[in-house]
Design an enzyme around this catalytic site. Structure first.
Site, PDB file in Angstrom:
ATOM      1  N   GLN A   1      21.578  -0.663  -2.704  1.00 32.72           N
ATOM      2  CA  GLN A   1      21.364  -1.800  -1.819  1.00 32.72           C
ATOM      3  C   GLN A   1      21.701  -3.136  -2.471  1.00 32.72           C
ATOM      4  O   GLN A   1      21.817  -4.149  -1.773  1.00 32.72           O
ATOM      5  CB  GLN A   1      19.900  -1.814  -1.341  1.00 32.72           C
TER       6      GLN A   1
ATOM      7  N   HIS B   1      16.962   6.824  -5.877  1.00 33.23           N
ATOM      8  CA  HIS B   1      16.737   6.070  -4.632  1.00 33.23           C
ATOM      9  C   HIS B   1      17.956   6.305  -3.731  1.00 33.23           C
ATOM     10  O   HIS B   1      18.707   5.379  -3.434  1.00 33.23           O
ATOM     11  CB  HIS B   1      16.509   4.593  -4.944  1.00 33.23           C
TER      12      HIS B   1
ATOM     13  N   GLU C   1      10.728   7.786  -1.722  1.00 28.55           N
ATOM     14  CA  GLU C   1      10.544   8.229  -0.328  1.00 28.55           C
ATOM     15  C   GLU C   1      11.335   9.485   0.018  1.00 28.55           C
ATOM     16  O   GLU C   1      12.281   9.416   0.812  1.00 28.55           O
ATOM     17  CB  GLU C   1      10.966   7.120   0.646  1.00 28.55           C
TER      18      GLU C   1
ATOM     19  N   TYR D   1       5.343   0.296   5.972  1.00 28.10           N
ATOM     20  CA  TYR D   1       6.031  -0.707   6.794  1.00 28.10           C
ATOM     21  C   TYR D   1       5.540  -0.789   8.241  1.00 28.10           C
ATOM     22  O   TYR D   1       5.499  -1.847   8.814  1.00 28.10           O
ATOM     23  CB  TYR D   1       7.547  -0.423   6.830  1.00 28.10           C
TER      24      TYR D   1
ATOM     25  N   GLU E   1       6.193  -0.406  -2.349  1.00 30.35           N
ATOM     26  CA  GLU E   1       7.023  -1.200  -1.433  1.00 30.35           C
ATOM     27  C   GLU E   1       6.174  -1.570  -0.225  1.00 30.35           C
ATOM     28  O   GLU E   1       5.470  -0.719   0.325  1.00 30.35           O
ATOM     29  CB  GLU E   1       8.201  -0.392  -0.851  1.00 30.35           C
TER      30      GLU E   1
END
Ligand code: IFM
Length: 446
Positions: free
Chosen positions: A25, A124, A169, A297, A357
């Site tokens: 990212q 990741h 994740e 989130y 996160e």
């Protein structure tokens, strides 16, 4: 600036405040320094994909010193970043690429020189494409490939880095990439999902064992995405659908690590995963992590549905529910973080928890050289208050990593969702600290 009643001094002295990022990212430098493609390079550079790519991303490859100085400027003490497997091993396995290795040494050294503690995530989501060509996570050989990679990284960087996460994740990269086909490598269906998920579970534990063997004084964790799941209403079939979605999203990867196996109690069809077991796997799925990272989130509202098979549940899109949403269509529900902290802290084997996160995204613009992201400040404030409450209630919460430092490439959603506390102009790569960044800076001021 109004801090409400929340102040950093209300937290334990050793509470960790950091930011989290990932290689694909942010780094860019797609093929620089000997790196070869990962599945995300392939996926986003295919003609079908319309939301940009991480070829340049935020150019962290060249701007890492500036970004690490920004972390320091914002008074944050820890930096969680991931290693790009295909930068270290362009061929997935075999000989390491000296330029790639040097790059991460430079990043780590720069953190240390600036008084920032580096926290490494081994994986990741950016699997080397050459390994995907051999089946990627669906091929049990990934246990050997991943072990080789983890062995190297832990021996190479372990003398300097003492905080490690194995996977980021797993439910996201396996669910979105090997079941729904909306993330790389774009595979759809249970025949991909089940073996990929089981191999990720095995690698999660194996990675932990390798890190422990090579860096005995390291603190080792792994991360889990999580969501509050509430049923559409109190009808039994929706309540049960919510239990199944909760098992999939919140229990699937932590429970085998804790020795509890997959959550087949509420998703009986999941027993089909046993087809991919080999003798000894139940034992091999376990690892005694020093800590876990939870990544929170949004909230989900579940309802019964005939599809997908095994799960028989789906979610009602947030935009149909008259709730606050972010620009990825996810419900903004900071309160849910407390529920998640309570839920995960109840597992007997969970020793320490980090919020590895959390954050919120909007479609933001620079106005007169500023980004007044009041909504993000609200989100941070609310979640910080929740953390304080959780600690008061005896939850062993040790730190919070904001997602993220600089606006970056948000996978299938491209550059539109801006999660940073620092704004990025993707044309010029100029960083501008948002109001939330300034708020953090003052919040953490000694
Ligand atoms: O950007 C992602 C990150 O890579 C993994 N966790 C969720 C973030 C926001 O969607």
């Amino acid at each position: 600036m109004d801090f409400g009643k929340i102040k950093a001094k209300h937290f334990p002295k050793k509470f960790i405040w950091g930011v989290a990022t990932s290689a694909y990212q942010t780094e860019g430098a797609r093929n620089l320094g000997g790196k070869q493609d990962s599945i995300w390079d392939t996926f986003t550079n295919s003609r079908k994909f319309k939301n940009g790519n991480g070829n340049k991303a935020t150019d962290f490859y060249h701007k890492y010193e500036k970004d690490i100085k920004l972390i320091k400027e914002l008074n944050l003490g820890s930096f969680r970043f991931s290693i790009s497997w295909s930068r270290i091993f362009p061929n997935g396995i075999g000989e390491p690429n000296p330029n790639g290795v040097e790059f991460y040494h430079k990043v780590i050294d720069c953190c240390i020189a600036n008084g920032i503690e580096p926290w490494i995530t081994l994986y990741h989501w950016d699997l080397p494409q050459v390994l995907q060509n051999m089946g990627g996570w669906t091929n049990r050989e990934i246990l050997n490939w991943f072990s080789h990679y983890a062995e190297f990284c832990s021996r190479e960087f372990g003398p300097k880095v003492k905080k490690w996460f194995v996977l980021n994740e797993p439910m996201s990269f396996i669910g979105l990439g090997y079941f729904m086909g909306i993330h790389a490598p774009g595979k759809k269906g249970l025949r991909f999902f089940l073996p990929a998920a089981h191999h990720a579970t095995l690698c999660q534990a194996e990675g932990g064992r390798i890190l422990r063997k090579n860096i005995p004084d390291a603190q080792i964790g792994t991360t889990f995405s999580c969501s509050v799941v509430r049923p559409k209403n109190i009808w039994r079939r929706h309540v049960n659908a919510a239990k199944r979605l909760d098992a999939l999203l919140n229990r699937f990867f932590i429970e085998p690590a804790l020795g509890l196996g997959y959550p087949t109690d509420v998703i009986p069809g999941l027993k089909r995963i046993e087809k991919y077991y080999q003798p000894g796997d139940e034992e091999r799925m376990k690892f005694d992590f020093d800590f876990i990272g939870i990544q929170y989130y949004f909230r989900i509202v579940a309802q019964y549905s005939l599809l997908p098979p095994i799960l028989f549940a789906n979610q009602i899109p947030a935009e149909k529910r008259n709730v606050k949403i972010n620009n990825m269509g996810m419900e903004i529900y900071p309160k849910g973080l407390l529920k998640m902290l309570e839920k995960f802290s109840q597992y007997e084997g969970v020793k320490e928890i980090y919020i590895s996160e959390s954050g919120v995204c909007f479609d933001e613009e620079l106005l007169d050289g500023k980004v007044n992201d009041k909504n993000r400040i609200q989100y941070l404030k609310k979640t910080f208050k929740i953390c304080r409450k959780a600690i008061k209630r005896g939850i062993n919460l040790k730190g919070y990593f904001i997602w993220t430092l600089v606006d970056n490439f948000e996978w299938a959603d491209g550059f539109k969702p801006r999660f940073g506390i620092v704004y990025n102009n993707f044309q010029t790569q100029k960083r501008t600290i948002k109001k939330s960044g300034l708020w953090i800076k003052e919040f953490l001021k000694k």
